[in-house]
Design a protein around this motif. Structure first.
Motif, short mmCIF file in Angstrom:
data_model
loop_
_atom_site.label_atom_id
_atom_site.label_comp_id
_atom_site.label_asym_id
_atom_site.label_seq_id
_atom_site.Cartn_x
_atom_site.Cartn_y
_atom_site.Cartn_z
N PRO A 159 0.72 -1.28 0.03
CA PRO A 159 -0.15 0.08 -0.07
C PRO A 159 0.90 1.34 -0.06
O PRO A 159 0.37 2.20 -0.56
N GLU A 160 1.91 1.22 0.79
CA GLU A 160 2.68 2.33 0.90
C GLU A 160 3.34 2.82 -0.51
O GLU A 160 3.42 4.01 -0.84
N LYS A 165 2.13 9.17 -1.98
CA LYS A 165 2.75 10.33 -2.59
C LYS A 165 2.07 11.48 -2.19
O LYS A 165 0.98 11.84 -2.26
N PRO A 166 3.12 12.35 -1.59
CA PRO A 166 2.65 13.64 -0.67
C PRO A 166 1.60 14.54 -1.65
O PRO A 166 1.85 14.87 -2.86
N GLY A 167 0.51 14.71 -1.03
CA GLY A 167 -0.59 15.55 -1.94
C GLY A 167 -1.33 14.98 -2.78
O GLY A 167 -2.27 15.86 -3.29
N ALA A 185 -1.77 9.02 5.82
CA ALA A 185 -1.51 10.12 5.24
C ALA A 185 -2.65 11.01 5.05
O ALA A 185 -3.80 10.52 4.70
N PRO A 186 -2.60 12.24 5.21
CA PRO A 186 -3.76 13.32 5.41
C PRO A 186 -4.50 13.43 4.08
O PRO A 186 -5.41 13.87 3.74
#
Length: 342
Positions: A159-160, A165-167, A185-186
């Protein structure tokens, strides 16, 4: 021959042995030392062929030759034999693969031009998983994915690798139960739908996989993709129970091609009062030209059913309305949305 022995012979043949080789190995698979004559009799293979067969099996590493008078032979353990045969078969397949690839490249000119048809059928399950993972890795703006926990685990084998991936906004819906992994992750939102529908993956509003029982549809047609985006929003995402919300955090830049998904971030921004810049690439409705505008988000216009119709931006003191793909009445039809939280 009893059924168990037939099954054992078949298994060895499938690993690459000839029928005679399989018979000879099974005759000495108990680890006892025997002469070639004894083995030929036990295995019921022609006496003139026995030395040739034993020699081939020693080269494969599944029969040991003992220097004695007369010369004697014994089989390695079944676990060792299977491991060595599997290794040998793998090496042969790789060699054949390289040979086939070289010959095909030398004799066939393959065109990479895209088909004019926007729907393809995938029937091979391994190929399906390969394409799904390839799609997820290539995602630039957002990922929409809905499936059973079992299918999610199979597609997102790591999954990671696919989600963190940021954003890059990700909307993940698990049918009937929570997903079998954590995604903190947000920029990732997770929901659970009590009743399953067709499993689906949509990436960047550019490619989609719709999973069915016997085959899967790979869709790149723009009109169908717009319909499937709406289907995901209205029939999957909005009617599912929230497990984890997408969160707006200072210092992050979020991206998406879907206004309804970017709404998750912008709503949080407006609620928290963060200073934010929204950039939109899209089409100016009056001129039909591609434009890029940036401004401060003022509001999200919604209808009585809570469906986002438009984003209102302050662009240099001027209010502009931005809709999603297919927007007709807004100032701009948005194709790519970026939200930078200061």
């Amino acid at each position: 021959m009893n059924n168990a022995r037939e099954l054992a012979e078949t298994a060895l043949i499938e690993l690459g042995l000839t029928p005679y080789q399989a018979k000879v190995y099974l005759a000495i698979a108990d680890g006892k030392e025997r002469t070639a004559s004894e083995i030929a009799s036990l295995a019921r293979v022609p006496q003139p062929r026995i030395y040739e067969i034993l020699d081939s099996l020693t080269k494969l590493g599944i029969v040991e030759e003992i220097l004695a008078k007369p010369r004697r032979y014994r089989g390695v353990s079944p676990a060792e034999a299977v491991e060595r045969l599997a290794d040998h078969a793998s090496r042969k397949i790789l060699e054949k693969k390289e040979t086939a690839l070289q010959v095909l490249r030398q004799n066939i000119t393959y065109t990479t031009a895209s088909s004019k048809f926007g729907v393809k059928i995938i029937r091979n399950y391994s190929e399906l998983l390969r394409r799904a993972r390839e799609m997820l890795l290539s995602a630039k703006y957002e990922i929409l994915i809905a499936a059973t926990p079992e299918l999610l685990l199979e597609i997102l084998d790591n999954p990671e690798l696919y989600l963190n991936k940021p954003g890059r906004l990700t909307a993940l819906v698990s049918f009937e139960a929570n997903p079998p992994f954590h995604a903190e992750a947000p920029w990732i939102g997770i929901r659970r739908r009590a009743v399953r529908v067709l499993p689906i993956i949509i990436v960047d509003s550019a490619k989609c996989l719709v999973f069915q029982d016997e085959n899967t549809l790979e869709i790149t047609d723009e009109g169908l993709l717009r319909l499937l985006n709406d289907f995901f929003n209205h029939s999957v995402w909005r009617v599912s129970q929230t497990v984890k919300e997408i969160q707006a955090l200072r210092g992050l830049e979020y991206t998406s091609t879907s206004l309804w998904l970017m709404r998750e971030v912008i709503s949080d921004v407006l609620k928290k009062g963060y200073q934010t810049i929204v950039s939109v690439n899209g089409v100016e409705r009056k001129s039909g030209k591609m434009v890029e505008v940036s401004g401060k988000p003022l509001a999200l216009q919604e209808n009585s059913f809570g469906v986002t119709l438009a984003l209102v931006l302050d662009v240099g003191g001027k209010k502009l309305t931005v809709g999603g793909r297919g927007a007709r009445f807004e100032d701009i039809e948005g194709h790519i949305f970026k939200v930078k939280i200061l």
